[in-house]
Design an enzyme around this catalytic site. Structure first.
Site, short mmCIF file in Angstrom:
data_model
loop_
_atom_site.label_atom_id
_atom_site.label_comp_id
_atom_site.label_asym_id
_atom_site.label_seq_id
_atom_site.Cartn_x
_atom_site.Cartn_y
_atom_site.Cartn_z
N HIS A 1 -106.80 -57.20 37.50
CA HIS A 1 -107.63 -56.64 38.57
C HIS A 1 -109.09 -56.99 38.30
O HIS A 1 -109.52 -57.06 37.15
CB HIS A 1 -107.44 -55.11 38.61
CG HIS A 1 -108.07 -54.49 39.83
ND1 HIS A 1 -109.42 -54.23 39.90
CD2 HIS A 1 -107.53 -54.10 41.00
CE1 HIS A 1 -109.68 -53.70 41.09
NE2 HIS A 1 -108.55 -53.61 41.78
N ASN B 1 -103.43 -48.54 44.43
CA ASN B 1 -104.09 -48.54 43.12
C ASN B 1 -105.01 -47.32 43.09
O ASN B 1 -106.07 -47.32 43.72
CB ASN B 1 -104.90 -49.83 42.97
CG ASN B 1 -105.73 -49.85 41.69
OD1 ASN B 1 -105.52 -49.01 40.80
ND2 ASN B 1 -106.66 -50.78 41.60
N LYS C 1 -106.69 -46.22 40.70
CA LYS C 1 -107.80 -46.43 39.75
C LYS C 1 -107.94 -45.20 38.84
O LYS C 1 -106.94 -44.59 38.49
CB LYS C 1 -109.09 -46.74 40.51
CG LYS C 1 -108.90 -47.82 41.57
CD LYS C 1 -110.18 -48.42 42.02
CE LYS C 1 -109.93 -49.31 43.23
NZ LYS C 1 -110.94 -50.30 43.42
N GLU D 1 -107.50 -60.65 46.24
CA GLU D 1 -108.49 -59.58 46.39
C GLU D 1 -109.90 -60.15 46.24
O GLU D 1 -110.40 -60.27 45.11
CB GLU D 1 -108.27 -58.50 45.33
CG GLU D 1 -106.92 -57.83 45.39
CD GLU D 1 -107.00 -56.40 44.89
OE1 GLU D 1 -106.61 -55.50 45.63
OE2 GLU D 1 -107.49 -56.19 43.76
N GLU E 1 -111.70 -55.33 38.44
CA GLU E 1 -112.46 -54.35 37.64
C GLU E 1 -112.13 -54.51 36.16
O GLU E 1 -112.98 -54.26 35.31
CB GLU E 1 -112.17 -52.93 38.15
CG GLU E 1 -112.87 -52.68 39.47
CD GLU E 1 -112.18 -51.69 40.39
OE1 GLU E 1 -111.34 -50.91 39.94
OE2 GLU E 1 -112.50 -51.72 41.60
N GLY F 1 -113.63 -51.98 47.53
CA GLY F 1 -114.38 -50.73 47.47
C GLY F 1 -115.71 -50.77 48.21
O GLY F 1 -116.55 -49.89 48.05
N SER G 1 -110.61 -53.22 50.65
CA SER G 1 -110.98 -52.32 51.75
C SER G 1 -109.94 -52.30 52.87
O SER G 1 -110.29 -52.13 54.05
CB SER G 1 -112.37 -52.66 52.30
OG SER G 1 -113.34 -52.46 51.30
C1 PEP Z 1 -108.20 -52.37 44.72
O1 PEP Z 1 -108.57 -51.53 43.92
O2 PEP Z 1 -107.38 -53.24 44.38
C2 PEP Z 1 -108.74 -52.33 46.08
C3 PEP Z 1 -108.38 -53.27 46.93
O3 PEP Z 1 -109.60 -51.31 46.35
P1 PEP Z 1 -110.13 -50.91 47.81
O4 PEP Z 1 -108.95 -50.83 48.72
O5 PEP Z 1 -110.77 -49.56 47.61
O6 PEP Z 1 -111.09 -51.95 48.25
#
Ligand code: PEP
Length: 267
Positions: A100, A13, A15, A172, A102, A178, A219
């Site tokens: 997601h 992803n 973003k 997630e 976000e 992040g 992460s």
């Molecule tokens: C994500 O954006 O779905 C995500 C898991 O981000 P990150 O790996 O940066 O935590």
């Protein structure tokens, strides 16, 4: 019981990152880096809308798939700023991330809007990657399981068994996205299993729920991917930050290549 094997999927992803030239270069480096590798997972790159076409062009002729990060549930109309499912298909996307955290946190995505988008994506042959996961506050108040169950149940509202089998879920935990704080692998596997067991309610033959791929996201990096991907329950990763650098993403893909392909009946 079915012998269908669950796919391992490594999805990036990106973003709101990368200009078109950078996106094309990153996708090309990933395509080159995966060429000739055995036991490759399904690799899905999810760039911003503006880069979909250049990433599709870079991935052409390779097994790498392309996805978007969001989609509206309507096909067209006066909805300024939105992107419709046929537009993604027209660009060559075959996956789309839906729900997601976000989008939920900053753009009003809810358990009511997620199923509309999921259904619309399926209607146009797109594979939804449906994100679910609890906030830190919810985890601290032992609400992880009810929150995740509610999100999973909402996402499949109105879908047939056949449609649910076309979905990919990603667990997630929001506090891990992040932040560099990865969910402990056994706990991640437990919640991933909870996602699948929640899906059982939607199937006449409960075992069928075992066929739905569920990823972990939060992460995931070259350092922790091996341990997370060693969990039988976890079918791959949805990766943000670590998907923006070719070397690191390729290292994660290498770990995924070492995974045995599990029969859904054994998982
Ligand atoms: C994500 O954006 O779905 C995500 C898991 O981000 P990150 O790996 O940066 O935590």
């Amino acid at each position: 019981m079915s012998d269908k094997v669950r796919k391992t999927i490594i999805a990036g992803n990106w973003k709101m990152n990368k200009l078109r030239k950078e996106a094309s270069e990153l996708a090309s480096a990933l395509v080159a880096g995966t060429k000739g590798k055995e036991n490759l997972p399904e690799i899905v790159l999810c760039p911003p809308f503006t880069c979909l076409d250049v990433v599709v062009a870079a991935a052409k002729g390779s097994p790498v798939k392309v996805g978007a990060q969001n989609v509206d549930h309507r096909d067209s109309g006066a909805f300024t700023g939105e992107i419709a499912p046929p537009m993604l298909v027209d660009c060559g996307a075959s996956y789309v991330i839906i729900g997601h955290s976000e989008r939920r946190q900053f753009f009003g995505e809810t358990n009511q809007t997620v199923p509309l988008r999921v259904k619309a994506a399926l209607n146009h042959g797109l594979t939804p990657i449906v994100c679910v996961g609890e906030l830190l506050d919810e985890r601290e108040n032992e609400l992880t399981d009810p929150v995740v169950k509610r999100q999973v149940g909402a996402a499949v509202t109105g879908l047939t068994e056949e449609e649910i089998l076309k979905l990919v879920f990603a667990y997630e935990p929001v506090w891990a996205i992040g932040t560099g704080k990865v969910c402990e692998s056994k706990e991640a596997a437990r919640v991933v299993a909870l996602v699948r067991s929640t899906l059982k309610a939607s199937f006449q033959n409960k075992e069928t729920a075992e066929q739905v791929p569920v990823l972990y996201g939060g992460s995931m990096s070259a350092k922790n991917a091996e341990e997370l991907l060693a969990q039988d329950e976890i079918d791959g990763g949805l990766i943000g930050g670590a998907s923006l650098k070719a070397d690191e993403f390729l290292e994660i893909i290498n770990h995924a290549c070492k995974r045995p392909r599990l029969s859904a009946t054994k998982a």
